[in-house]
Design a protein around this motif. Structure first.
Motif, PDB file in Angstrom:
ATOM      1  N   LYS A 197       0.852  -1.254   0.117  1.00 52.34           N
ATOM      2  CA  LYS A 197      -0.009  -0.063  -0.025  1.00 52.34           C
ATOM      3  C   LYS A 197       0.758   1.428  -0.167  1.00 52.34           C
ATOM      4  N   LEU A 199       1.549   3.348  -3.262  1.00 51.62           N
ATOM      5  CA  LEU A 199       0.536   4.014  -3.785  1.00 51.62           C
ATOM      6  C   LEU A 199       0.654   5.444  -3.346  1.00 51.62           C
ATOM      7  N   ALA A 201       2.062   8.288  -5.817  1.00 54.05           N
ATOM      8  CA  ALA A 201       1.332   8.359  -7.025  1.00 54.05           C
ATOM      9  C   ALA A 201       0.116   9.051  -6.688  1.00 54.05           C
ATOM     10  N   MET A 202      -0.716   8.393  -5.693  1.00 49.75           N
ATOM     11  CA  MET A 202      -2.175   9.194  -5.131  1.00 49.75           C
ATOM     12  C   MET A 202      -1.845  10.613  -4.987  1.00 49.75           C
ATOM     13  N   TYR A 231      -6.112   7.141 -11.626  1.00 46.52           N
ATOM     14  CA  TYR A 231      -5.671   6.342 -10.225  1.00 46.52           C
ATOM     15  C   TYR A 231      -6.489   6.545  -9.193  1.00 46.52           C
ATOM     16  N   SER A 256      -7.849   3.601  -6.979  1.00 46.06           N
ATOM     17  CA  SER A 256      -7.675   3.458  -5.265  1.00 46.06           C
ATOM     18  C   SER A 256      -9.168   3.295  -4.761  1.00 46.06           C
ATOM     19  N   PHE A 292      -3.171  -5.277  -6.053  1.00 43.92           N
ATOM     20  CA  PHE A 292      -2.849  -4.391  -4.811  1.00 43.92           C
ATOM     21  C   PHE A 292      -3.947  -4.737  -3.922  1.00 43.92           C
ATOM     22  N   TYR A 316       3.759  -2.994 -10.426  1.00 45.75           N
ATOM     23  CA  TYR A 316       4.098  -2.287  -9.160  1.00 45.75           C
ATOM     24  C   TYR A 316       4.972  -0.880  -9.646  1.00 45.75           C
ATOM     25  N   LEU A 342       2.728   1.879 -11.059  1.00 48.57           N
ATOM     26  CA  LEU A 342       2.064   2.483 -10.175  1.00 48.57           C
ATOM     27  C   LEU A 342       2.657   3.367  -9.226  1.00 48.57           C
ATOM     28  N   MET A 343       4.119   2.828  -8.762  1.00 43.28           N
ATOM     29  CA  MET A 343       4.992   3.442  -7.694  1.00 43.28           C
ATOM     30  C   MET A 343       5.090   4.754  -8.576  1.00 43.28           C
TER      31      MET A 343
END
Lengths: 550, 550
Positions: free
Chosen positions: A24, A27, A30-31, A49, A53, A89, A251, A254-255
């Motif tokens: 988690k 993310l 990115a978030m 994104y 999420s 995820f 992974y 998205l990272m």
């Protein structure tokens, strides 16, 4: 290993957050920075994104309703989709284990792996329902089956299903409070199919996955002047997400907050179309798929410039590398195995040294430089490092923060894998003075002839350089006089003759690049229509060997 | 935090290497690929990474002979040298703690910190022997003192010394077997000097340091098209190695195998000379030093193109940023504190968006984007995130894998630092819609006037844009009518008048960039010869406030 007493451990104040390395956490950045970044499934479905999420929270709620919790195992059988990405995820973030099923295995092998992994819930795409129909009765441990379909239609099945993925997810609540887990919690499992015995399960924890993402991304981002990965890239996997976690790149994507394109089932013309319409800049695939992409682009006259593609799974033949470069692709090899996270080395040029065209192809096709944090050794039978002379062969043994710590339920095989405190790859390699590595063969594929060791991979690479040759496989066959002799299977255009191949190899003998023992007799150069492949697209040498008279 | 039962932990097979995140692992890749890479001290002494690796083994043997072992604390007082770099690695790799002493503190503060840290052995450069002469008698815990000198000469001292560093190290055996440690072993400690009370010790484990190196390097290497760090860089620190571990960059430099230049004591002309002769491409410093470098280059007409410099410690004023850009430097801000590892954000442009010159300067001077893995929040007093509107202010609170988990021996202050499970920075910031952050002030430096909050940093930044102004400090002074009013101290050329500064600020009021309350009265704009600095080169607002009549 030497272990000193822990005289000096830091004890955090009670309120401090100790920051376990959890999926988690990949993310967070990115978030915060890329919430509006896009994820698309085949260009047909798009969301942000932020939506992603929310959806992984919904997936977690939906799975909770199916009694999935910490310690459960949820298996997925799907093509590369947004659903798969959500599973990557959402499932481990719940504390459950994601099992990525190799859908190319036989029904018997799929049955074996689903049972061996103690699967509780199965998410299965409609394309694979026939397989499950066949084996459902023998899967007593699976409590619920969720069907994944692109059109939302739930086909008739002879067994009970819990519902359709999209219907279950979109109707679930979104605000799932993902728990703080121990970073050594099992996050994913999948099976490696060796040449002998049953498939073996490898397992990765949250920490393994986070460390792989950081170290691999940094290894690719840091070479001078040639950012093989950067935050402006558009990512599309072309190694299936069921195959060694798509080499860890979903992974990483998205990272780093990359625009992410999930292509569904791999069809060369669809992949080439998506590359163009979605402006994909970064992918990864096995040589067989690369060959299809190059051939496909040849047919349409497409230019593939600006497409960076990591090639792994098996060696990148120099001829194929040249063909891909001619199409404008920036291809370079990566090396790893199911057991190694997977990426442990990449064919990069860290300080942007100038290279001749020939050296450039050689570098791109090489095993390359060990990734950051990877203790990459080439050792003799006494676990001593071989000289860094580019000639002396030894086995690759590894330590890294991302290697499987066990084969699931196989204590003896686990100890054998890790004997002496290093993971044994069974790959034979040489190390050069500058630390660059070249795998020359699998321990079991080396051909022992006339007292010399011949690398099947090396001979294959040379054969593919012959104009008109698209693929080659070399195996050792028993020989009364020499012990073993190399035998080549070659896929080529109609005008290619075995003589041309022999002449080409002889020229490399004269240039002292290979031993005279490495050249197969004319009768052992077989032109064939195709070469058999394993479930993950590698040349199936086991099958080739079995087909030979003994 | 929610914590579920550990139902699902991965248990490694007994022979597996579990790969603790240790400082020694940072060297693995560099030693394999870059053994011949060079480290130089002031351009006068040069050796290879291979030599360095041997020397840290020798250092460990030499320290073992002085009874240093797991749990010992070894303090270092030196300028930036190869000796310091050896200590960064060799001391923690033994299982001991490296204490980087702030040599700019007063003798009384140095005495306090050496005793508070339970120092066993002190490595001290000849330049600081006078301080130790003064306080040696009050340091009963220190068993041995090693003298560091550039010429190998051991000066006479009134106290016993164990010897000279170079003599001890070069005569020691090289093959030290560095132990496997728990990754939570305390690796380094140093002191932060707040505005009240005694200096407080922060502590970092091996794991903290490794994670900081990976996440910070990846944050800098990954933005598209503008590799602020890559494996072809030549690194020279210009933030002292005693100051927050040189912001972590010496570890990053060796992890990536960079050529590394250690400049000794910071003298602007020496630094500028080394940059040129050693072809330095990457450094980091505080604004005060940047100002000196720009001024120095102005004098000699030196062009500083190709020099990437992270600016931290305090805000990068827009005017200074412009001046540095005009010299060809690629300057950009970074943000962090002694407590935070330190780097937690960097003023980067991740996807290479095109910017006007004004926006470019604004970005470079900003607090920037949170680094990877950093949970960077701006919160109100109830720990709720403030809106991402670029206006609403809140305190920066953090989680990351690299924050100090305690203040050494200060349980109450530790709990206060970490209240609510987030590290409280006491910095006031706004967050923009795109996730970029701007620190507007220290909690204690905000000026409350007429019911409004004025950011001292913002006003300082605007004042430095006035031609001829080189530095500005703004503090709040008591005011009977308004509660507080801003007061500015300005270092400027002879022809700059307070009226110009007021006019410039008024123009920003008209453009609605700042509130009318933010403009100091003419009588509160003081032209001064210099502005007092703290031991680490930040503006000493505490001293400025104390000098005001109350």
């Amino acid at each position: 290993m030497t272990m000193t007493a822990n005289l000096n451990l830091l004890t955090p104040t009670p309120s401090a957050y100790t920051y376990p390395l959890l999926i988690k956490q990949l993310l967070i950045n990115a978030m915060s920075l890329h919430g509006e970044q896009e994820i698309t499934y085949r260009g047909q479905m798009r969301y942000s994104y932020r939506d992603f999420s929310q959806r992984i929270g919904q997936l977690a709620h939906a799975l909770t309703a199916l009694d999935v919790g910490a310690g459960s195992t949820v298996a997925v059988m799907d093509w590369d989709s947004h659903r798969y990405l959500e599973s990557y995820f959402g499932i481990p973030m719940m504390g459950a284990t994601l099992f990525t099923v190799n859908v190319r295995l036989s029904p018997a092998q799929i049955l074996y792996t689903l049972n061996d992994a103690d699967t509780d819930v199965l998410l299965v795409h409609t394309d694979f329902l026939p397989v499950i129909e066949e084996i459902r009765a023998q899967l007593p441990h699976i409590r619920h089956i969720v069907v994944l379909s692109d059109d939302g239609v739930l086909p008739a099945t002879s067994f009970d299903v819990a519902g359709e993925y999209e219907a279950l997810v979109s109707s679930a609540a979104a605000d799932y409070d993902f728990p703080e887990l121990d970073e050594n919690t099992k996050a994913v499992t999948f099976y490696t199919t060796g040449t002998t015995g049953d498939p073996k399960g490898v397992c990765y924890s949250h920490r393994h996955i986070v460390m792989h993402a950081l170290a691999t991304a940094l290894s690719m981002c840091s070479p001078m002047g040639e950012q093989r990965l950067h935050r402006g890239d558009v990512y599309m996997p072309i190694t299936p997400m069921f195959h060694v976690l798509g080499w860890g790149f979903p992974y990483i994507s998205l990272m780093l907050g990359l625009r992410t394109v999930l292509p569904g089932r791999y069809l060369p013309d669809v992949l080439l179309k998506l590359r163009e319409t979605e402006k994909v800049t970064f992918s990864h695939c096995v040589p067989t798929i690369l060959q299809m992409l190059v051939t496909g682009a040849d047919k349409t006259g497409q230019d593939l410039s600006g497409w960076k593609v990591v090639i792994g799974g098996s060696a990148l033949p120099a001829g194929l590398c040249e063909a891909a470069l001619a199409k404008g692709m920036d291809v370079f090899a990566g090396y790893g195995m199911s057991e190694t996270g997977p990426v442990v080395s990449l064919a990069l040029n860290p300080t942007h040294a100038e290279l001749s065209k020939q050296d450039d192809v050689r570098l791109r096709s090489s095993t390359g430089m060990p990734s950051l944090m990877v203790d990459f050794r080439v050792v003799d039978e006494d676990m001593k490092d071989v000289p860094r002379d580019g000639v002396t062969r030894g086995e690759v043994v590894l330590r890294s923060p991302s290697l499987t710590p066990i084969y699931f339920k196989k204590p003896e095989a686990s100890e054998e894998l890790w004997r002496g405190g290093y993971l044994h790859t069974q790959d034979i390699a040489v190390m050069h003075a500058d630390g660059m590595v070249q795998i020359v063969d699998r321990l079991k594929d080396v051909i022992k002839t006339g007292g010399e060791w011949v690398s099947s991979i090396e001979v294959e690479g040379l054969i593919t350089q012959v104009p008109g040759v698209s693929e080659a496989a070399v195996i050792g066959v028993p020989d009364a006089k020499w012990g073993e002799r190399p035998m080549a299977f070659v896929v080529a255009a109609a005008d290619v003759k075995p003589e041309f191949i022999r002449e080409h190899l002889q020229s490399h003998v004269q240039a002292k690049r290979i031993s005279a023992y490495a050249v197969p007799e004319l009768s052992r150069i077989c032109l064939v229509a195709e070469i058999p492949k394993t479930s993950v697209g590698k040349i199936n040498k086991k099958l080739l060997r079995e087909a030979q008279p003994t």
